[in-house]
Scaffold this motif. Structure first.
Motif, PDB file in Angstrom:
ATOM      1  N   UNK A 121       0.847  -1.191   0.000  1.00 11.87           N
ATOM      2  CA  UNK A 121       0.000   0.000   0.000  1.00 11.87           C
ATOM      3  C   UNK A 121       0.883   1.243   0.000  1.00 11.87           C
ATOM      4  N   UNK A 122       0.587   2.194  -0.902  1.00  9.09           N
ATOM      5  CA  UNK A 122       1.319   3.459  -0.962  1.00  9.09           C
ATOM      6  C   UNK A 122       0.326   4.588  -0.734  1.00  9.09           C
ATOM      7  N   UNK A 123       0.564   5.381   0.302  1.00 11.80           N
ATOM      8  CA  UNK A 123      -0.312   6.502   0.636  1.00 11.80           C
ATOM      9  C   UNK A 123       0.315   7.799   0.146  1.00 11.80           C
ATOM     10  N   UNK A 124      -0.402   8.519  -0.683  1.00  9.46           N
ATOM     11  CA  UNK A 124       0.088   9.811  -1.189  1.00  9.46           C
ATOM     12  C   UNK A 124      -1.106  10.744  -1.367  1.00  9.46           C
ATOM     13  N   UNK A 125      -1.690  11.135  -0.240  1.00 15.87           N
ATOM     14  CA  UNK A 125      -2.916  11.917  -0.230  1.00 15.87           C
ATOM     15  C   UNK A 125      -2.678  13.419  -0.259  1.00 15.87           C
ATOM     16  N   UNK A 126      -1.421  13.845  -0.392  1.00 14.38           N
ATOM     17  CA  UNK A 126      -1.149  15.269  -0.515  1.00 14.38           C
ATOM     18  C   UNK A 126      -1.337  16.014   0.787  1.00 14.38           C
ATOM     19  N   UNK A 127      -1.833  17.239   0.698  1.00 10.19           N
ATOM     20  CA  UNK A 127      -1.976  18.094   1.872  1.00 10.19           C
ATOM     21  C   UNK A 127      -3.240  18.928   1.764  1.00 10.19           C
ATOM     22  N   UNK A 128      -3.638  19.505   2.889  1.00  6.79           N
ATOM     23  CA  UNK A 128      -4.777  20.414   2.936  1.00  6.79           C
ATOM     24  C   UNK A 128      -4.344  21.699   3.651  1.00  6.79           C
ATOM     25  N   UNK A 129      -5.221  22.682   3.662  1.00  3.90           N
ATOM     26  CA  UNK A 129      -4.908  23.961   4.287  1.00  3.90           C
ATOM     27  C   UNK A 129      -4.852  23.833   5.804  1.00  3.90           C
ATOM     28  N   UNK A 130      -3.860  24.460   6.414  1.00  4.90           N
ATOM     29  CA  UNK A 130      -3.741  24.522   7.871  1.00  4.90           C
ATOM     30  C   UNK A 130      -4.133  25.924   8.331  1.00  4.90           C
ATOM     31  N   UNK A 131      -5.105  26.018   9.224  1.00  4.19           N
ATOM     32  CA  UNK A 131      -5.585  27.323   9.695  1.00  4.19           C
ATOM     33  C   UNK A 131      -4.990  27.724  11.041  1.00  4.19           C
ATOM     34  N   UNK A 132      -4.268  26.833  11.675  1.00  3.21           N
ATOM     35  CA  UNK A 132      -3.537  27.117  12.918  1.00  3.21           C
ATOM     36  C   UNK A 132      -4.433  27.662  14.029  1.00  3.21           C
ATOM     37  N   UNK A 133      -5.706  27.300  14.016  1.00  2.00           N
ATOM     38  CA  UNK A 133      -6.593  27.727  15.084  1.00  2.00           C
ATOM     39  C   UNK A 133      -7.001  29.185  15.048  1.00  2.00           C
ATOM     40  N   UNK A 134      -6.735  29.895  13.966  1.00  2.75           N
ATOM     41  CA  UNK A 134      -7.121  31.314  13.866  1.00  2.75           C
ATOM     42  C   UNK A 134      -8.636  31.420  13.787  1.00  2.75           C
ATOM     43  N   UNK A 135      -9.217  32.166  14.684  1.00  2.00           N
ATOM     44  CA  UNK A 135     -10.664  32.285  14.782  1.00  2.00           C
ATOM     45  C   UNK A 135     -11.254  32.871  13.498  1.00  2.00           C
ATOM     46  N   UNK A 136     -12.242  32.185  12.940  1.00  2.00           N
ATOM     47  CA  UNK A 136     -12.957  32.667  11.760  1.00  2.00           C
ATOM     48  C   UNK A 136     -12.255  32.438  10.442  1.00  2.00           C
ATOM     49  N   UNK A 137     -11.044  31.857  10.468  1.00 10.62           N
ATOM     50  CA  UNK A 137     -10.281  31.700   9.223  1.00 10.62           C
ATOM     51  C   UNK A 137     -10.967  30.741   8.264  1.00 10.62           C
ATOM     52  N   UNK A 138     -11.346  29.579   8.749  1.00  8.85           N
ATOM     53  CA  UNK A 138     -11.941  28.584   7.864  1.00  8.85           C
ATOM     54  C   UNK A 138     -13.305  29.029   7.343  1.00  8.85           C
ATOM     55  N   UNK A 139     -14.057  29.761   8.169  1.00 10.91           N
ATOM     56  CA  UNK A 139     -15.396  30.178   7.776  1.00 10.91           C
ATOM     57  C   UNK A 139     -15.390  31.358   6.804  1.00 10.91           C
ATOM     58  N   UNK A 140     -14.402  32.224   6.893  1.00  9.10           N
ATOM     59  CA  UNK A 140     -14.438  33.481   6.141  1.00  9.10           C
ATOM     60  C   UNK A 140     -13.362  33.608   5.063  1.00  9.10           C
ATOM     61  N   UNK A 141     -12.583  32.551   4.863  1.00 14.72           N
ATOM     62  CA  UNK A 141     -11.526  32.596   3.842  1.00 14.72           C
ATOM     63  C   UNK A 141     -11.778  31.558   2.764  1.00 14.72           C
ATOM     64  N   UNK A 142     -11.150  31.780   1.619  1.00 16.87           N
ATOM     65  CA  UNK A 142     -11.157  30.815   0.531  1.00 16.87           C
ATOM     66  C   UNK A 142      -9.788  30.143   0.499  1.00 16.87           C
ATOM     67  N   UNK A 143      -9.774  28.817   0.498  1.00 12.60           N
ATOM     68  CA  UNK A 143      -8.524  28.076   0.347  1.00 12.60           C
ATOM     69  C   UNK A 143      -8.377  27.675  -1.118  1.00 12.60           C
ATOM     70  N   UNK A 144      -7.181  27.249  -1.481  1.00 12.20           N
ATOM     71  CA  UNK A 144      -6.908  26.825  -2.858  1.00 12.20           C
ATOM     72  C   UNK A 144      -6.346  25.405  -2.857  1.00 12.20           C
ATOM     73  N   UNK A 145      -7.097  24.498  -2.237  1.00 13.86           N
ATOM     74  CA  UNK A 145      -6.683  23.097  -2.200  1.00 13.86           C
ATOM     75  C   UNK A 145      -7.157  22.324  -3.417  1.00 13.86           C
ATOM     76  N   UNK A 146      -8.296  22.727  -3.974  1.00 16.15           N
ATOM     77  CA  UNK A 146      -8.923  21.965  -5.046  1.00 16.15           C
ATOM     78  C   UNK A 146      -9.263  22.865  -6.232  1.00 16.15           C
ATOM     79  N   UNK A 147      -9.541  22.231  -7.356  1.00 21.14           N
ATOM     80  CA  UNK A 147      -9.964  22.974  -8.543  1.00 21.14           C
ATOM     81  C   UNK A 147     -11.271  23.703  -8.273  1.00 21.14           C
ATOM     82  N   UNK A 148     -12.188  23.046  -7.554  1.00 16.52           N
ATOM     83  CA  UNK A 148     -13.477  23.663  -7.263  1.00 16.52           C
ATOM     84  C   UNK A 148     -13.310  24.948  -6.462  1.00 16.52           C
ATOM     85  N   UNK A 149     -12.399  24.955  -5.490  1.00 22.32           N
ATOM     86  CA  UNK A 149     -12.154  26.166  -4.708  1.00 22.32           C
ATOM     87  C   UNK A 149     -11.538  27.265  -5.572  1.00 22.32           C
TER      88      UNK A 149
END
Length: 443
Positions: A121-149
């Motif tokens: 088995x080879x795992x290569x799932x890449x990475x996602x955005x890290x918000x470091x616990x900043x309040x409101x970051x995930x709710x009010x920001x746009x990340x660029x992890x995917x084509x859809x975003x």
């Protein structure tokens, strides 16, 4: 046959599946004995887009549909199997992985939960955005992890510019502007800011006549470190600063973000920045699912801990590569950096190492080779350092030459996946598209 399952179809995972499929896949064997291995790729998306290009998709300077590669087609052409769906569980004792149900656009079940058995088995799932616990970051920001975003950001940016143009046309006294804040001055943030300035100039040419592409579209980067591109050399950072200032991009370094509310970025020093669009590109971490996989050891950022053979410390039948793997880098204070060149090198290494593993031979040792860094700063410019320390010093490049080198990285990725003939055809089709279509996707 030896069953090899690769989870994750990013740059490293798809390259590895293609290399192994070409070597062992029954679809490419015209004669001779049966293949020694069955290669299977798993990804929750149906198509592959090279992740370093997502900032161009977000700015509209690249049409993602023209750059997508269908996993099913790649599997057919190169002798491996493809299963679509998310990885949900790992059974190390039973040597199997569970793929969650595949849902359609109407949320109906297209494929049920499935279980596949493996020998390797080879795992290569890449990475996602890290918000470091900043309040409101995930709710009010746009990340660029995917084509859809990236597409969502482009549509919202063009809509914001169009609304501002309308307001300015209706009420001349109200010089409404568009403000874009980018959190994080790593490669993604810096490259996106430069592309957005170019996009603003194109939008001005294609109908937004009242909206000045420099004066009325405010683009700024907010970075907690004292300089931009903090992981790269000071010379590279200084060159990028000069080019960004020429594009009238505002740089706010030494400003740690403390909170993000709707349309406002708050910094630890007490400053507040109003923004129509806020992009978060301040860091990455491994996908959360990796910490839930049947006792696999992960580090503080969720990466799977591997040795220099890329085999996990927990299970001799499981390997990991790319951004999701914490691989040691001898004689350096940190591990192998999460870069596309590392994923490419590790895919090439594992293609050879797994062949030796199937023959019962010892695994070789992987050593990361730093070939330098390139940062795109728009259509005609880039900066970077080449060759790393292979010859005792780094070679600094910038301008159009560096931009051509940056573009060649994607060309080499295409050549690895589909061959040089296909890569040349892709270059020709890309030139024709640019000659017959707007420089920016306008919808």
């Amino acid at each position: 046959m030896h069953r090899i399952i690769i989870v994750g179809g990013g740059a490293g995972g798809l390259e590895l599946a293609t290399r192994l499929g070409n070597k062992y896949g029954s679809a490419v064997r015209k004669k001779g004995p049966p293949p020694l291995a069955q290669v299977t790729l798993i990804d929750q998306k149906p198509t592959h887009v090279w992740k370093p290009l997502l900032h161009e998709v977000a700015s509209g300077s690249m049409d993602s549909f023209a750059r997508e590669l269908e996993y099913a087609a790649q599997a057919r052409w190169h002798g491996f199997e493809f299963h679509q769906g998310p990885l949900t569980a790992l059974n190390r004792a039973g040597k199997s992985v569970t793929i969650g149900p595949l849902l359609g656009t109407d949320m109906s079940e297209v494929l049920p939960t499935r279980t596949l058995e493996y020998d390797t088995l080879v795992l290569c799932l890449g990475s996602t955005t890290a918000y470091y616990g900043v309040k409101g970051a995930q709710e009010n920001c746009i990340a660029l992890d995917t084509v859809e975003q990236a597409i969502s950001f482009r549509e919202r940016m063009i809509a914001a510019c169009t609304r501002a143009e309308y307001r300015m046309d209706e009420t001349v006294a109200d010089k409404a502007s568009v403000s874009i804040a980018i959190i994080g001055a790593g490669a993604t943030g810096v490259e996106l800011s430069a592309e957005l300035r170019n996009t603003a100039e194109v939008l001005h040419a294609y109908g937004l006549k009242n909206l000045d592409p420099v004066r009325d579209i405010d683009i700024r980067i907010i970075e907690a470190a004292p300089r931009i591109l903090p992981t790269l050399s000071e010379r590279l950072s200084a060159a990028a600063v000069e080019l960004l200032r020429q594009k009238n991009i505002i740089l706010m370094t030494g400003e740690a973000v403390s909170e993000i509310s709707a349309g406002v970025v708050h910094t630890a020093s007490g400053k507040s920045v109003n923004a129509d669009l806020i992009v978060w590109s301040a860091g990455i971490r491994a996908p959360a699912i990796l910490a839930e996989l049947d006792g696999l050891e992960v580090n503080h950022t969720g990466q799977i801990v591997v040795g220099q053979t890329l085999r996990t410390e927990t299970d001799e039948n499981i390997f990991a590569l790319g951004d999701c793997a914490a691989c040691p880098w001898p004689d350096h204070q940190r591990g192998v950096p999460p870069r596309a060149q590392a994923a490419h090198q590790q895919a090439s290494f594992l293609a050879r190492a797994l062949a030796l593993r199937m023959q019962g031979k010892p695994l070789p040792v992987y050593t990361y080779r730093d070939l330098g860094s390139l940062v795109s700063l728009g259509r005609y410019s880039a900066v970077g350092s080449l060759m790393g320390n292979r010859f005792g010093k780094k070679m600094f490049v910038e301008g159009l030459v560096a931009r051509y080198m940056y573009t060649s990285l994607h060309r080499m990725h295409v050549a690895t996946l589909q061959g040089y003939r296909w890569m040349l055809l892709d270059m020709l089709s890309d030139w024709l598209r640019r000659a017959t279509a707007p420089r920016v996707k306008l919808h």
